[in-house]
Design a protein around this motif. Structure first.
Motif, PDB file in Angstrom:
ATOM      1  N   TYR A 137     -42.488  26.328  21.819  1.00  0.00           N
ATOM      2  CA  TYR A 137     -42.260  27.713  22.229  1.00  0.00           C
ATOM      3  C   TYR A 137     -42.835  28.664  21.178  1.00  0.00           C
ATOM      4  O   TYR A 137     -43.094  28.293  20.025  1.00  0.00           O
ATOM      5  N   TYR A 148     -39.954  22.484  20.230  1.00  0.00           N
ATOM      6  CA  TYR A 148     -38.592  22.729  20.725  1.00  0.00           C
ATOM      7  C   TYR A 148     -37.757  21.468  20.515  1.00  0.00           C
ATOM      8  O   TYR A 148     -38.063  20.404  21.050  1.00  0.00           O
ATOM      9  N   ALA A 162     -43.186  29.381  26.551  1.00  0.00           N
ATOM     10  CA  ALA A 162     -42.950  27.941  26.422  1.00  0.00           C
ATOM     11  C   ALA A 162     -44.045  27.189  27.152  1.00  0.00           C
ATOM     12  O   ALA A 162     -44.560  27.646  28.184  1.00  0.00           O
TER      13      ALA A 162
END
Length: 290
Positions: A137, A148, A162
């Motif tokens: 992200y 992440y 993302a």
């Protein structure tokens, strides 16, 4: 020149982009768009190509020779190609395919909350429906990306991006959402001055803020100055006032609540310490008579 895992990505019905997967295969510029021309009625996508060519942005034409393997049928978004390039009689490059395989794209990540307004912080979680996909992200518009590893707290307004990748698949498209940090308006202070038969209520709040109040559950009103409440009965009046501030660009502030009384003014009988229609010791007064 050998082509190792070049990916052909559909852009539209008749255009595509050629991308490199293997860092050692440096034939074509990544993300360069190629116009695809094929003899009618065949098309490159979904139909076996008998003959065709790709023209790059500079007008160079590349023949796609399907002698070894044709682009597979189907409605895939992209194909992974293997082959090599040889110069033709006019010294132009010809692409010979030795293998082609339809490949899928990683599912678009889902950012929770999809959009949110919060006060101090909001918890952000990201999931991807593609099993085993690696998610990353960005909080700075895609300048830097972070792996992440679990839910995290956002404490400032901004856009969250993302994306996800997986082996033998196209990277996902970028998911994005906006989070907005909001602030509460300041508190108000209610002052009650109870006098004989008159009560004055003053409300103070943040400079420039609009203040709204409600007396005894009535509809809200905009506060424009001290409230003077009178009592023309012979009984104490009890009440309650609620108020809050609303500053521009902020949420309403916390509600302040204050009870108040409005005293009455005793009637005068001429007898010290004895009001009208009251008993004092053994003396009863009605009107102005004992």
């Amino acid at each position: 020149k050998y082509l190792a895992d070049i990916v052909l990505v559909r852009n539209s019905k008749n255009t595509a982009s050629l991308h490199e997967i293997d860092a050692d295969a440096e034939l074509l510029d990544e993300d360069e768009s190629y116009a695809i021309a094929t003899p009618a009625p065949a098309t490159l996508f979904g139909v076996t190509v008998a003959e065709g060519n790709a023209t790059d942005a500079e007008g160079n034409t590349y023949a796609i020779d399907p002698t070894f393997a044709a682009i597979p049928e189907g409605d895939a978004e992209a194909w992974k190609l293997t082959g090599y390039v040889l110069a033709d009689d006019n010294d132009k490059p010809v692409i010979y395919l030795t293998a082609s395989q339809a490949i899928d794209r990683v599912a678009l990540p889902v950012i929770t909350p999809a959009e949110a307004a919060f006060l101090d912080k909001t918890t952000v979680s990201i999931t991807c429906a593609t099993e085993g996909a690696a998610i990353e992200y960005s909080l700075d518009g895609g300048k830097t990306w972070n792996p992440y590893t679990g839910a995290f707290d956002a404490t400032a307004s901004g856009e969250i991006l993302a994306r996800a990748t997986a082996d033998d698949m196209l990277p996902s498209h970028e998911a994005r959402t906006e989070v907005v940090r909001e602030y509460l308006s300041g508190d108000v202070t209610i002052t009650v001055d109870e006098q004989e038969a008159v009560t004055v209520i003053t409300i103070n709040g943040p400079a420039g803020a609009a203040i709204y109040y409600s007396l005894d559950g009535a509809a809200e009103k905009l506060y424009n100055g001290p409230l003077t409440l009178t009592n023309d009965t012979q009984a104490v009046i009890n009440g309650q006032i609620k108020a809050y501030a609303l500053e521009s660009g902020k949420r309403p502030g916390a509600e302040s609540v204050r009870d108040y009384q409005i005293k009455f003014k005793p009637e005068v009988t001429g007898i010290d310490g004895v009001g009208a229609d009251q008993e004092a010791g053994s003396v009863r007064v009605e009107g102005n008579s004992i």
